[in-house]
Motif scaffolding. Sequence first.
Motif, short mmCIF file in Angstrom:
data_model
loop_
_atom_site.label_atom_id
_atom_site.label_comp_id
_atom_site.label_asym_id
_atom_site.label_seq_id
_atom_site.Cartn_x
_atom_site.Cartn_y
_atom_site.Cartn_z
N VAL A 160 17.74 -8.64 5.57
CA VAL A 160 16.94 -9.17 6.68
C VAL A 160 16.29 -8.06 7.51
CG1 VAL A 160 18.19 -11.35 6.86
CG2 VAL A 160 18.98 -9.37 8.19
N GLY A 161 16.78 -6.80 7.35
CA GLY A 161 16.18 -5.69 8.08
C GLY A 161 17.11 -5.00 9.07
N LYS A 162 18.43 -5.15 8.87
CA LYS A 162 19.41 -4.56 9.79
C LYS A 162 19.30 -3.03 9.83
CE LYS A 162 22.80 -6.48 7.50
NZ LYS A 162 21.92 -7.13 6.49
N SER A 163 19.22 -2.43 8.64
CA SER A 163 19.17 -0.97 8.59
C SER A 163 17.83 -0.45 9.13
CB SER A 163 19.36 -0.50 7.15
OG SER A 163 20.63 -0.89 6.68
N THR A 164 16.78 -1.22 8.91
CA THR A 164 15.47 -0.82 9.44
C THR A 164 15.52 -0.77 10.97
OG1 THR A 164 14.44 -1.92 7.54
CG2 THR A 164 13.00 -1.39 9.40
N LEU A 165 16.20 -1.75 11.56
CA LEU A 165 16.33 -1.77 13.01
C LEU A 165 17.19 -0.60 13.51
CD1 LEU A 165 15.76 -3.28 15.71
CD2 LEU A 165 17.99 -4.37 15.40
N MET A 166 18.29 -0.38 12.83
CA MET A 166 19.16 0.75 13.19
C MET A 166 18.35 2.04 13.24
SD MET A 166 22.21 2.35 13.21
CE MET A 166 23.32 3.36 12.25
N ASN A 167 17.59 2.29 12.19
CA ASN A 167 16.79 3.52 12.14
C ASN A 167 15.72 3.55 13.23
OD1 ASN A 167 18.34 4.24 9.97
ND2 ASN A 167 16.77 3.86 8.44
N ALA A 168 15.16 2.38 13.55
CA ALA A 168 14.14 2.31 14.61
C ALA A 168 14.76 2.69 15.96
CB ALA A 168 13.53 0.91 14.67
N PHE A 169 15.97 2.23 16.22
CA PHE A 169 16.66 2.60 17.46
C PHE A 169 16.94 4.10 17.51
CE2 PHE A 169 18.66 -1.87 17.89
CZ PHE A 169 17.77 -2.23 18.89
N ILE A 170 17.40 4.64 16.39
CA ILE A 170 17.84 6.03 16.37
C ILE A 170 16.66 7.00 16.27
CG2 ILE A 170 19.33 7.71 15.14
CD1 ILE A 170 20.89 5.39 16.31
#
Length: 293
Positions: A15-25
Motif C-alpha cells: 500500500v506504500g508504507k515503506s514509501t511513506l517511511m522514506n518520505a518522512f526520513i
Amino acid sequence: MHKAGFVNIIGNPNVGKSTLMNAFIGEKLSIITSKAQTTRHRILGIVNGEDFQVIISDTPGIIKPAYELQASMMDFVKSAIEDADVLLYMVEIGEKELKDEDFFKKITHSNIPVLLLLNKIDTSNQEELEAQVNFWKQKVPNAELYPISAKEGFQVQTVFDRIIELLPESPPFYPKDQLTDKHERFFVNETIREKILLNYKKEIPYAGEVETEAFLEDDAIIRIQSVIMVERETQKGILIGHKGSALKKVGIEARKDLELFFGKQIHLELFVKVNKNWRNNERQLRRFGYNQK
Ligand SMILES: Nc1nc2c(ncn2[C@@H]2O[C@H](COP(=O)(O)OP(=O)(O)OP(=O)(O)O)[C@@H](O)[C@H]2O)c(=O)[nH]1
Ligand SMILES: [Mg+2]
C-alpha cells in the motif's frame, strides 16, 4: 518541552508504507518494490528536531502466515501495534479491508490515536476519492483520516505536523544523531534483496535471503562480500543465470544504490548458496534476524 514517541505504520502489503517511511526520513531506509511482502522486518527510522524525536516504524504488510518466516513477520506487526504512541494505519485507493480480522479489530478498538492514511490518491479522481473517504470513515470511526500520496509527497508534511501534536512529552529515546536502529550490513542485505525482487519472477524473490559476511571500510572504499541464499539448487541456477549474467546485473544495480547510500565507492562480491527450507527453519530465521519474540 521535549516530545518523543513511537509512530508505527501498519497496513496491507504494497500500500506504500515503506514509501511513506522514506518520505518522512528523507533517505532510502526501506526498500520499495511493486511486489507484495517487500518489507520483512520492523525498521526504525528516526526524525530528530530541536524539541522532538519521532521514531517511525516501517513494518511488513499484514498477511495470513503460510510459513514460519511470515509468522515472524506478523510478530513484528503485532509488536508495532502494541508499543505505538500514534498508529498510522495505511490503506490504498480501491482497497476494501484488512486481510486479517484480528489486526483490524485491534486497530478499530485501539485507545491510542489512529491516523488512517488513504494513500495513492494521485491515481484517483474526486468522485472515487469521496466515496473512499466515506467508506473508511464509517469503517474506522476512531481514526482521523488523511488522503495522501506518499510517492508524490502530498500531505506528508500535514501528517507529520499532526504526529508532532499527538506525541507525548518525553525525553528522546535515542541519541539525537541516530537515524535508525539497524546496522550497516542490514542495509546492504536489503539493497541486494530489492534487486532480487526486481529482477526475478515467481518464487525466487520469496525464497531469497541475503547475509553480508564482510563489510570492510577504509577512507576511499567499502569492500563488501554478501551471500544470497535460496532454498533449492534450481533456484541457484536461475539466480546466477547464463554465464553469471543475471547475478552480475543484481550486483551492478545494488552497488550503484549502495554507493549513493554510503557516499563511498563500493566493491561488492556476491556468492550464492543453497540453504534448504530456511523459511521454515527456526534456527536459520533467528540467524537472519527474525523470530525475535
Ligand atoms: N501511485 C502511487 N504509487 C505509490 C504511492 N506510494 C507507494 N506507491 C507504490 O506502491 C508500491 C509499493 O510501495 P511500498 O512502499 O513498497 O509498499 P509497502 O506497503 O511498504 O509494501 P510491503 O513492504 O510489501 O508491505 C511501489 O511500487 C510504490 O512506488 C503513491 O502515493 N502513489
Ligand atoms: Mg514495505
